[in-house]
Design a protein around this motif. Structure first.
Motif, mmCIF file in Angstrom:
data_model
loop_
_atom_site.group_PDB
_atom_site.id
_atom_site.type_symbol
_atom_site.label_atom_id
_atom_site.label_comp_id
_atom_site.label_asym_id
_atom_site.label_seq_id
_atom_site.Cartn_x
_atom_site.Cartn_y
_atom_site.Cartn_z
ATOM 1 N N THR A 22 0.771 -1.092 0.193
ATOM 2 C CA THR A 22 0.071 -0.068 -0.429
ATOM 3 C C THR A 22 0.637 1.414 0.128
ATOM 4 O O THR A 22 0.310 2.718 -1.096
ATOM 5 C CB THR A 22 -1.185 -0.086 1.305
ATOM 6 O OG1 THR A 22 -2.290 -0.441 1.221
ATOM 7 C CG2 THR A 22 -1.640 0.954 1.121
ATOM 8 N N ALA A 23 2.342 1.339 0.991
ATOM 9 C CA ALA A 23 3.151 1.972 0.941
ATOM 10 C C ALA A 23 3.769 2.608 -0.062
ATOM 11 O O ALA A 23 3.553 3.947 -0.771
ATOM 12 C CB ALA A 23 3.880 1.952 2.134
ATOM 13 N N SER A 24 3.781 1.950 -1.630
ATOM 14 C CA SER A 24 3.931 1.855 -2.575
ATOM 15 C C SER A 24 3.067 2.582 -3.644
ATOM 16 O O SER A 24 3.558 2.949 -4.172
ATOM 17 C CB SER A 24 4.930 0.480 -3.135
ATOM 18 O OG SER A 24 5.666 1.023 -3.853
ATOM 19 N N THR A 25 2.201 1.467 -3.228
ATOM 20 C CA THR A 25 1.313 1.804 -4.839
ATOM 21 C C THR A 25 0.627 2.220 -4.295
ATOM 22 O O THR A 25 0.042 3.137 -4.908
ATOM 23 C CB THR A 25 0.774 0.087 -5.057
ATOM 24 O OG1 THR A 25 -0.129 0.249 -3.871
ATOM 25 C CG2 THR A 25 1.915 -0.502 -5.557
ATOM 26 N N GLY A 26 -0.132 2.803 -3.005
ATOM 27 C CA GLY A 26 -1.353 3.896 -2.915
ATOM 28 C C GLY A 26 -2.553 3.297 -2.622
ATOM 29 O O GLY A 26 -3.846 3.602 -3.072
ATOM 30 N N LYS A 27 -2.248 1.363 -3.310
ATOM 31 C CA LYS A 27 -3.810 0.665 -3.113
ATOM 32 C C LYS A 27 -3.947 -0.171 -1.952
ATOM 33 O O LYS A 27 -2.830 -0.603 -1.190
ATOM 34 C CB LYS A 27 -3.953 -0.561 -3.793
ATOM 35 C CG LYS A 27 -3.041 0.514 -5.611
ATOM 36 C CD LYS A 27 -4.455 1.339 -6.045
ATOM 37 C CE LYS A 27 -4.281 1.595 -7.614
ATOM 38 N NZ LYS A 27 -5.094 2.862 -7.867
ATOM 39 N N VAL A 28 -5.138 -0.176 -1.558
ATOM 40 C CA VAL A 28 -5.143 -0.879 -0.819
ATOM 41 C C VAL A 28 -6.169 -1.703 -1.124
ATOM 42 O O VAL A 28 -7.008 -2.466 -1.535
ATOM 43 C CB VAL A 28 -6.587 0.399 0.436
ATOM 44 C CG1 VAL A 28 -6.959 -0.680 2.037
ATOM 45 C CG2 VAL A 28 -5.812 1.259 1.316
ATOM 46 N N PRO A 29 -5.803 -3.647 -0.052
ATOM 47 C CA PRO A 29 -6.172 -4.479 0.162
ATOM 48 C C PRO A 29 -7.611 -4.847 0.065
ATOM 49 O O PRO A 29 -8.381 -4.596 1.106
ATOM 50 C CB PRO A 29 -5.121 -5.685 0.451
ATOM 51 C CG PRO A 29 -4.953 -5.271 1.444
ATOM 52 C CD PRO A 29 -4.660 -3.427 1.081
#
Length: 258
Positions: free
Chosen positions: A170-177
């Motif tokens: 998430t920190a690298s991509t801005g995406k939350v699973p």
């Protein structure tokens, strides 16, 4: 409150045993459930082991459990994929045991061009695997995870778990699973389908507020917190998640152990 319950959903580590140590109240408690016409199912968020492996682990402690009485967050995730993403290609960060479970279920595991990046408890994680996962999530792959636990309790303290690896992605991509396992509704739905029990007939017992107790609190199931694991009474006082019952150990629920 428990007299009307037909199904006891039991966490494992911290609830019926701790590490390799079986709690003395566990076997009398399980016998009482069966002798009074109830049933139990062991559910763990730890997807690093398969149901078959957990069956052997429980048997080595003298705990009676069939494969149908054991479920993991990996099983819930597999059912979701088979139902809603059946043709998807999956990049999985997980243990060899979990990989085998996915392959046996017919899920296509790939290293390149996945439709889904699925992060779990991976004791063999490397920088290359994390970088690959981030690359594909960043470029549009769906981001899923078997369970949200950030740490896994062990005898020496804690090990990094699925939620911590997801936080890095998430920190690298801005995406939350999208998470599965406890406390999410998909877990309760799978238990209901497998057992035929309704929510009002169930009770969930565990040592973690944010997973075990939240499964009950968020989904209308009676919950019992045991203080044999990671949570103290002081933790309950400061938490928004409240159990229906608090006991020092599971033996107190039916006076089956001191």
């Amino acid at each position: 409150m428990l007299e009307e319950k037909r199904l006891f959903i039991l966490d494992m580590d911290g609830t019926v045993y701790l590490g390799d140590r079986l709690f003395p109240q566990t076997l009398p408690f399980l016998r009482h459930i069966k002798e009074t016409g109830g049933a139990y199912i062991f559910f763990t968020n730890n997807a690093s082991r398969s149901r078959k492996t957990y069956e052997g682990r429980l048997a080595s402690m003298g705990i009676p459990a069939t494969p149908d009485e054991i479920m993991t967050s990996g099983d819930v995730t597999i059912q979701f994929l088979k139902t809603y993403r059946d043709s998807s290609k999956v990049l999985l960060l997980g243990t060899p045991d979990l990989e085998q479970s996915f392959r046996q279920a017919g899920i296509a595991l790939v290293q390149d061009d996945p439709d889904i990046v699925l992060v779990s408890f991976d004791t063999g994680v490397t920088y290359e695997k994390l970088d690959r996962a981030c690359h594909y999530v960043r470029n549009g792959a769906e981001f899923l995870s078997t369970h949200p636990d950030v740490n896994c309790p062990v005898d020496r303290g804690y090990m990094v778990d699925s939620g911590s690896l997801c936080a890095l992605v998430t920190a690298s991509t801005g995406k939350v699973p999208r998470y599965f396992g406890k406390p999410h509704m998909e877990t309760l739905q799978m238990i209901m389908e497998r057992t035929g029990c309704q929510k009002e007939e169930m009770v969930v017992i565990g040592d973690r507020l944010e997973t075990d107790i939240a499964l009950g609190a968020l989904n209308g199931v009676t919950s019992v917190l045991v203080l044999t694991g990671v949570t103290s009474r002081a933790d309950v006082e400061t938490s928004a998640i409240k159990p229906d019952i608090i006991v020092d150990h599971i033996g107190e629920l039916f006076s089956t152990g001191a």
